[in-house]
Design a protein around this motif. Structure first.
Motif, PDB file in Angstrom:
ATOM      1  N   LEU A   7       0.790  -1.179   0.000  1.00  0.00           N
ATOM      2  CA  LEU A   7       0.000   0.000   0.000  1.00  0.00           C
ATOM      3  C   LEU A   7       0.832   1.240   0.000  1.00  0.00           C
ATOM      4  CD1 LEU A   7      -2.647  -0.167   2.708  1.00  0.00           C
ATOM      5  CD2 LEU A   7      -2.733   0.286   0.346  1.00  0.00           C
ATOM      6  N   LEU A   8       1.760   1.260   0.911  1.00  0.00           N
ATOM      7  CA  LEU A   8       2.511   2.456   1.155  1.00  0.00           C
ATOM      8  C   LEU A   8       3.908   2.361   0.640  1.00  0.00           C
ATOM      9  CD1 LEU A   8       1.346   3.119   4.650  1.00  0.00           C
ATOM     10  CD2 LEU A   8       0.759   4.239   2.621  1.00  0.00           C
ATOM     11  N   PHE A   9       4.143   1.696  -0.405  1.00  0.00           N
ATOM     12  CA  PHE A   9       5.487   1.579  -0.895  1.00  0.00           C
ATOM     13  C   PHE A   9       6.018   2.970  -1.076  1.00  0.00           C
ATOM     14  CE2 PHE A   9       7.729  -2.031  -1.582  1.00  0.00           C
ATOM     15  CZ  PHE A   9       6.877  -3.050  -1.748  1.00  0.00           C
ATOM     16  N   GLY A  10       6.823   3.389  -0.114  1.00  0.00           N
ATOM     17  CA  GLY A  10       7.356   4.722  -0.154  1.00  0.00           C
ATOM     18  C   GLY A  10       8.297   4.960  -1.271  1.00  0.00           C
ATOM     19  N   THR A  11       8.655   3.953  -2.025  1.00  0.00           N
ATOM     20  CA  THR A  11       9.615   4.166  -3.084  1.00  0.00           C
ATOM     21  C   THR A  11       9.018   4.857  -4.284  1.00  0.00           C
ATOM     22  OG1 THR A  11       9.074   2.019  -3.906  1.00  0.00           O
ATOM     23  CG2 THR A  11      10.950   2.166  -2.490  1.00  0.00           C
ATOM     24  N   LEU A  12       7.695   4.904  -4.363  1.00  0.00           N
ATOM     25  CA  LEU A  12       7.084   5.457  -5.551  1.00  0.00           C
ATOM     26  C   LEU A  12       6.594   6.872  -5.299  1.00  0.00           C
ATOM     27  CD1 LEU A  12       5.101   2.390  -6.816  1.00  0.00           C
ATOM     28  CD2 LEU A  12       7.288   3.245  -7.573  1.00  0.00           C
ATOM     29  N   LEU A  13       6.610   7.665  -6.342  1.00  0.00           N
ATOM     30  CA  LEU A  13       6.123   9.040  -6.246  1.00  0.00           C
ATOM     31  C   LEU A  13       4.613   9.009  -6.356  1.00  0.00           C
ATOM     32  CD1 LEU A  13       6.566  12.059  -6.181  1.00  0.00           C
ATOM     33  CD2 LEU A  13       6.848  12.027  -8.647  1.00  0.00           C
ATOM     34  N   MET A 168      12.764  -3.068  -3.480  1.00  0.00           N
ATOM     35  CA  MET A 168      11.628  -3.936  -3.742  1.00  0.00           C
ATOM     36  C   MET A 168      12.072  -5.389  -3.878  1.00  0.00           C
ATOM     37  SD  MET A 168       9.003  -1.956  -6.260  1.00  0.00           S
ATOM     38  CE  MET A 168       7.990  -0.613  -5.664  1.00  0.00           C
ATOM     39  N   VAL A 169      13.273  -5.582  -4.407  1.00  0.00           N
ATOM     40  CA  VAL A 169      13.796  -6.951  -4.527  1.00  0.00           C
ATOM     41  C   VAL A 169      13.976  -7.566  -3.140  1.00  0.00           C
ATOM     42  CG1 VAL A 169      15.706  -8.361  -5.386  1.00  0.00           C
ATOM     43  CG2 VAL A 169      14.926  -6.381  -6.705  1.00  0.00           C
ATOM     44  N   ILE A 170      14.495  -6.774  -2.207  1.00  0.00           N
ATOM     45  CA  ILE A 170      14.686  -7.275  -0.845  1.00  0.00           C
ATOM     46  C   ILE A 170      13.325  -7.562  -0.194  1.00  0.00           C
ATOM     47  CG2 ILE A 170      15.639  -6.720   1.423  1.00  0.00           C
ATOM     48  CD1 ILE A 170      17.687  -4.973   0.048  1.00  0.00           C
ATOM     49  N   ILE A 171      12.369  -6.657  -0.373  1.00  0.00           N
ATOM     50  CA  ILE A 171      11.023  -6.883   0.158  1.00  0.00           C
ATOM     51  C   ILE A 171      10.436  -8.165  -0.430  1.00  0.00           C
ATOM     52  CG2 ILE A 171       8.649  -6.036   0.049  1.00  0.00           C
ATOM     53  CD1 ILE A 171      10.015  -4.498   2.095  1.00  0.00           C
ATOM     54  N   PHE A 172      10.595  -8.354  -1.733  1.00  0.00           N
ATOM     55  CA  PHE A 172      10.057  -9.545  -2.405  1.00  0.00           C
ATOM     56  C   PHE A 172      10.679 -10.815  -1.846  1.00  0.00           C
ATOM     57  CE2 PHE A 172      10.376 -12.750  -5.744  1.00  0.00           C
ATOM     58  CZ  PHE A 172       9.049 -12.865  -6.146  1.00  0.00           C
ATOM     59  N   LEU A 173      12.000 -10.831  -1.704  1.00  0.00           N
ATOM     60  CA  LEU A 173      12.683 -12.022  -1.198  1.00  0.00           C
ATOM     61  C   LEU A 173      12.284 -12.321   0.246  1.00  0.00           C
ATOM     62  CD1 LEU A 173      16.257 -11.513  -2.702  1.00  0.00           C
ATOM     63  CD2 LEU A 173      14.457 -13.051  -3.500  1.00  0.00           C
ATOM     64  N   LEU A 409       7.421  -0.444   2.294  1.00  0.00           N
ATOM     65  CA  LEU A 409       6.714  -1.163   3.348  1.00  0.00           C
ATOM     66  C   LEU A 409       5.877  -2.297   2.776  1.00  0.00           C
ATOM     67  CD1 LEU A 409       5.298   1.934   5.295  1.00  0.00           C
ATOM     68  CD2 LEU A 409       7.526   0.849   5.577  1.00  0.00           C
ATOM     69  N   LEU A 410       5.775  -3.375   3.543  1.00  0.00           N
ATOM     70  CA  LEU A 410       4.881  -4.479   3.208  1.00  0.00           C
ATOM     71  C   LEU A 410       4.247  -4.982   4.501  1.00  0.00           C
ATOM     72  CD1 LEU A 410       3.770  -6.416   1.036  1.00  0.00           C
ATOM     73  CD2 LEU A 410       5.607  -7.969   1.628  1.00  0.00           C
ATOM     74  N   GLY A 411       2.915  -4.972   4.556  1.00  0.00           N
ATOM     75  CA  GLY A 411       2.210  -5.355   5.769  1.00  0.00           C
ATOM     76  C   GLY A 411       2.280  -6.844   6.050  1.00  0.00           C
ATOM     77  N   PHE A 412       2.232  -7.199   7.322  1.00  0.00           N
ATOM     78  CA  PHE A 412       2.272  -8.606   7.723  1.00  0.00           C
ATOM     79  C   PHE A 412       1.089  -9.395   7.169  1.00  0.00           C
ATOM     80  CE2 PHE A 412       4.757  -7.606  11.891  1.00  0.00           C
ATOM     81  CZ  PHE A 412       5.878  -7.361  11.131  1.00  0.00           C
ATOM     82  N   GLY A 413      -0.057  -8.733   7.047  1.00  0.00           N
ATOM     83  CA  GLY A 413      -1.239  -9.443   6.574  1.00  0.00           C
ATOM     84  C   GLY A 413      -1.075  -9.998   5.178  1.00  0.00           C
ATOM     85  N   ASP A 414      -0.293  -9.331   4.344  1.00  0.00           N
ATOM     86  CA  ASP A 414      -0.078  -9.787   2.979  1.00  0.00           C
ATOM     87  C   ASP A 414       0.931 -10.923   2.910  1.00  0.00           C
ATOM     88  OD1 ASP A 414      -1.804  -7.723   1.940  1.00  0.00           O
ATOM     89  OD2 ASP A 414      -0.211  -6.347   2.482  1.00  0.00           O
ATOM     90  N   ILE A 415       1.504 -11.271   4.044  1.00  0.00           N
ATOM     91  CA  ILE A 415       2.344 -12.468   4.157  1.00  0.00           C
ATOM     92  C   ILE A 415       1.559 -13.593   4.809  1.00  0.00           C
ATOM     93  CG2 ILE A 415       4.435 -13.414   5.211  1.00  0.00           C
ATOM     94  CD1 ILE A 415       5.649 -10.621   5.056  1.00  0.00           C
TER      95      ILE A 415
END
Length: 559
Positions: A7-13, A168-173, A409-415
């Motif tokens: 939701l809040l992927f701060g990497t994007l504008l 994002m690669v680190i978040i994905f892994l 950011l990636l929420g725990f619920g999506d895991i």
């Protein structure tokens, strides 16, 4: 509560209707030192160059004691070739920028103590104004005055931001790895618990934690609690955020203990127990090594709780605790049937979409409740963030990282939510001896769904509910595998499929035979070789795990 996603992927504008983030580069007269500050501007007033070297360096006119709402506040001589810096005030942005422009200003910086919102106007006003106008935060203004004094220069520019960041690669892994490891561990632990009870030792400490089978009623109660907590956080964020932080510290320490416990049991030291006592936990006389592990896990959570706002390194501790918490939940919470999996994922799918896409219609700010809570309300006095996310700092060198978006950011619920389905698939694989085809397919589907979420986020340039993509990918993939293998009924109900598992051979005695299987015949007693064979048969190891099928009335792979 279940935190959002990516939701809040701060990497994007994240561009709003009329506003964009840019940079204001301040420097002294000699240009020996400079510093960037985040600004929020409206490109319809005037566009900014993308490169700092192409931006005009202009003298700042500090007028922060004024709001510039009337001509009487304009100093003698006006603002010729300068950029006035004024407070926000009650008048419109158009009134401010018009006064600045007709008095020779080349730009306008408006200092705001509130949330930075894009300076707006109508079409006629946009055509009339041709100087850039931007908002600057009050805290940045104080730092500018302290660093550069009254005689600083400013150059405003709007650099391009990379669509995707390497973090994002680190978040994905981390996400896919947590789902795969947690689901595999959950399935293996469940099977070991069913078939290896006779090998448990070391008393109560050797036993694994009890699992919780999720029922439809529990799912409904859980979703109602999620909705209630999310709404309460929206209205009482400053009061409840510390409750959530405390709950995270407690849950994370339990999860870390659960993950490290199997490793500590392999240590040959510290097996002795503490003396008799009446303390709440220690009255069971735990082993010294287990007690030290408990102290270590609690200490790690406390350290994070104290230094949680240290952006340089606290995020690594939060991620480690978060992964441990997710692994603990995946191996503790168990969905007994694919029917329960479908119910949970579909209900949370609707929950996620509603609170991201529908709630902006009901909020005064036009922001979704999910995004507002996950990012932390702009009017929050505590400036605390909810910890129920994995976070990784930006890895690109874009100066826009200063604009309060330094992390992905990636929420725990999506895991956890898709992970429970993957864990069910692994248990089904083990019982059906299907070479982990369900587990592998569902794990790959989770990774594909996460990639689709990233792509949608990059294309739409706005927050996305990850379950919108993760739920269809995982559910449809596991359903397709069950149809392909013609096991849909067994996969759906979680019962009945064990009837087709080969049963171990059973030795039956003759009907009228007086000799029992435990009593060797006289010939065997007189023949040493037959006697040795009989003893060998009686002491033979039990049949292997794949042949030791459970009784026919076993309800599901999770029971």
């Amino acid at each position: 509560m279940r935190d959002p996603v990516v939701l809040l992927f701060g990497t994007l504008l994240v561009r709003q209707v009329l506003g964009e983030h840019g940079m204001a580069h301040f420097s002294d007269k000699d240009k020996n030192k400079g510093k960037d500050y985040c600004i929020f501007f409206n490109s319809q007033w005037a566009r900014l160059p993308q490169d700092l070297n192409k931006a005009s360096r202009l003298q700042i006119h500090d007028l922060t004691g004024s709001v510039l709402c009337s001509s009487s506040e304009v100093p003698e001589g006006g603002f010729t070739n300068r950029v006035p810096m004024v407070l926000r005030g009650n008048c419109t942005f158009y009134e401010k920028v018009r006064l600045a422009q007709i008095n020779g200003a080349k730009g306008l910086l408006i200092v705001s103590k509130e949330k930075l919102t894009p300076p707006a106007g109508n079409k006629t006003q946009y055509e009339e104004i041709d100087i850039p106008v931007a908002l600057l935060s009050y805290s940045d203004m104080l730092d500018i005055s302290k660093t550069f004094g009254k005689g600083g220069q400013v150059a405003m520019y709007a650099p391009n931001e990379p669509v995707l960041d390497y973090n994002m690669v680190i978040i994905f892994l981390m996400a896919v790895g947590t789902v795969a490891v947690g689901s595999y561990w959950a399935g293996s632990r469940d099977i070991n618990k069913r078939y290896m009870k006779h090998k448990r030792d070391d008393g109560a400490e050797k036993q694994e934690e009890e699992t919780v089978d999720v029922t439809p009623i529990m799912i409904c109660v859980f979703v109602v609690m999620c909705c209630s907590m999310l709404v309460l956080l929206y209205y009482f964020y400053d009061q409840l955020v510390y409750v959530i932080i405390g709950i995270f510290c407690l849950a994370a320490s339990i999860g870390l203990y659960s993950c490290l416990c199997p490793l500590v049991r392999r240590i040959p030291f510290g097996k002795c127990r503490i003396p008799e006592n009446s303390l709440p936990y220690c009255h069971k006389r735990p082993q010294v090594r287990m007690l030290l592990l408990s102290v270590f896990c609690v200490s790690v959570s406390v350290v994070w709780g104290v230094f949680r706002n240290e952006d340089q390194w606290a995020w690594m501790l939060q991620d480690a605790l978060g992964i441990a918490f997710c692994l603990y939940m995946l191996k503790t919470i168990r969905l007994p049937t694919f029917k329960a999996c479908t119910l949970l994922l579909v209900v949370l799918f609707v929950y996620d979409v509603f609170f991201v896409f529908i709630t902006p219609r009901f909020t005064k700010s036009g922001e979704s409740i999910m995004v507002e809570v996950a990012a932390g309300p702009s009017n929050s006095s505590t400036h605390e963030k909810l910890p129920m996310v994995l976070k990784v700092p930006r890895l690109n060198s874009s100066p826009l990282a200063l604009c309060d978006r330094p992390f992905s950011l990636l929420g725990f619920g999506d895991i956890l939510v898709p992970g429970l389905l993957v864990a069910y698939c692994h248990r089904f694989d083990i019982v059906m001896h299907s070479s982990q085809v369900y587990f592998v397919a569902c794990t790959i589907a989770y990774g594909i769904g996460l990639l689709i979420t990233f792509v949608a986020l990059a294309m739409m340039q706005t927050g996305q509910p990850a379950l919108l993509y993760l739920v269809p990918c995982t559910l449809l993939t596991s359903l397709a595998v069950a149809l392909w293998r013609r096991e849909l009924h067994m996969f759906w109900t979680g019962s009945g499929f064990v009837k087709d598992v080969p049963q171990p051979p059973v030795a039956l005695a003759p009907i009228n035979c007086t000799q029992t299987p435990e009593q060797p015949s006289e010939e065997a007693l007189s023949n040493p070789e037959l006697q040795h064979a009989a003893v060998s048969n009686q002491t033979e190891d039990p049949p292997p795990l794949q042949e030791a099928a459970p009784p026919k009335d076993a309800g599901s792979p999770s029971e």
